[in-house]
Design an enzyme around this catalytic site. Structure first.
Site, mmCIF file in Angstrom:
data_model
loop_
_atom_site.group_PDB
_atom_site.id
_atom_site.type_symbol
_atom_site.label_atom_id
_atom_site.label_comp_id
_atom_site.label_asym_id
_atom_site.label_seq_id
_atom_site.Cartn_x
_atom_site.Cartn_y
_atom_site.Cartn_z
ATOM 1 N N SER A 71 0.831 -1.195 0.000
ATOM 2 C CA SER A 71 0.000 0.000 0.000
ATOM 3 C C SER A 71 0.874 1.256 0.000
ATOM 4 C CB SER A 71 -0.958 -0.043 1.199
ATOM 5 O OG SER A 71 -1.963 0.937 1.092
ATOM 6 N N ASP B 297 -8.968 -4.887 -5.829
ATOM 7 C CA ASP B 297 -8.530 -3.898 -4.835
ATOM 8 C C ASP B 297 -9.409 -2.646 -4.903
ATOM 9 O OD1 ASP B 297 -7.223 -2.018 -3.251
ATOM 10 O OD2 ASP B 297 -5.224 -2.665 -3.858
ATOM 11 N N HIS C 173 -7.621 -5.302 -1.118
ATOM 12 C CA HIS C 173 -6.424 -4.556 -0.703
ATOM 13 C C HIS C 173 -5.760 -5.323 0.437
ATOM 14 C CE1 HIS C 173 -3.968 -0.976 -0.868
ATOM 15 N NE2 HIS C 173 -4.064 -0.822 0.447
#
Length: 232
Positions: A111, A159, A191
């Site tokens: 991320s 995601d 995610h």
């Protein structure tokens, strides 16, 4: 330099590889260290360190590299650029501490951590020989690239936070710029990092041969002793 970190593995003898892990917004280096535990057994001679973000986030125990409050496509790059010198200094610190050069350094991020590792190679080409970016993106797509760093993009197909389109665009931009990149899409994953994501990452570090080795072979050259990364 003082910064939040968690040492996942420190070999008894001098390290032969350096694996640095970088977490997402609101996470912490101990939690991200769980990902490091996947790498450690396969690279017993590696120093494996999970590095915390440079500033606190809204979560009391969480860290971040830059705030995502009010972030837009227009201001994301500026926020990354503002903290990038600290990020690069942190990587250099661990390279110096371990005695491991860029040729045997892998930067692994998830991320926001993936944004930082991707952007660090854009800002400082050759900072590391491998990048693994789980569910990340560039703040802005690179216009130049080299084969000094092999970049592995691993992204959840579903995601909702950082759309898969960003990874596809990154792959296309890197290829167009002459870089060395792979993209693995983990079907039905949001995610997150799952076992399939990890297997892609582990296989790439162990088995994917950097493109510049092929380029050197085709040109009649060969890698120097200081240009061989023992990740495979």
């Amino acid at each position: 330099m003082k910064h939040d970190h968690f040492v996942v593995q420190s070999p008894d003898k001098p390290a032969q590889q350096l694996l640095l892990l970088f977490h997402g917004v609101g996470d912490n280096p101990v939690a991200m260290g769980e990902i490091g535990n996947w790498f450690a057994p396969l690279f017993p001679d590696a120093l494996v360190v999970s590095v915390g973000g440079a500033e606190p986030s809204g979560n009391p125990a969480g860290r971040q590299w830059f705030s995502v409050q009010g972030i837009t496509e227009d201001n994301r790059q500026a926020r990354v650029d503002a903290i990038m010198p600290t990020f690069i200094e942190t990587v250099r610190y661990w390279q110096k501490q371990s005695g491991v050069g860029a040729n045997a350094t892998a930067l692994i991020g998830f991320s926001q951590g993936a944004i930082m590792v991707l952007e660090s190679i854009k800002a400082e080409p050759g900072l590391a020989s491998r990048v693994i970016a789980f569910n990340g993106r560039y703040a802005s797509l690179p216009e130049t690239a080299s084969t000094a760093t092999t970049i592995h993009l691993i992204h959840g197909g579903e995601d909702p936070v950082i759309d898969l389109a960003h990874a596809v665009a990154a792959q296309e931009a890197l290829i167009s710029a002459g870089g060395d990149v792979t993209l693995d899409i983990v079907e039905d994953l949001g995610h997150a990092i799952d076992n399939r994501s990890m297997q892609f990452a582990l296989d790439h570090l162990r088995y994917t041969i950097p493109k510049h080795y092929f380029d050197e072979a085709l040109s009649g050259g060969k890698p120097g002793d200081d240009d061989v990364i023992e990740m495979m």
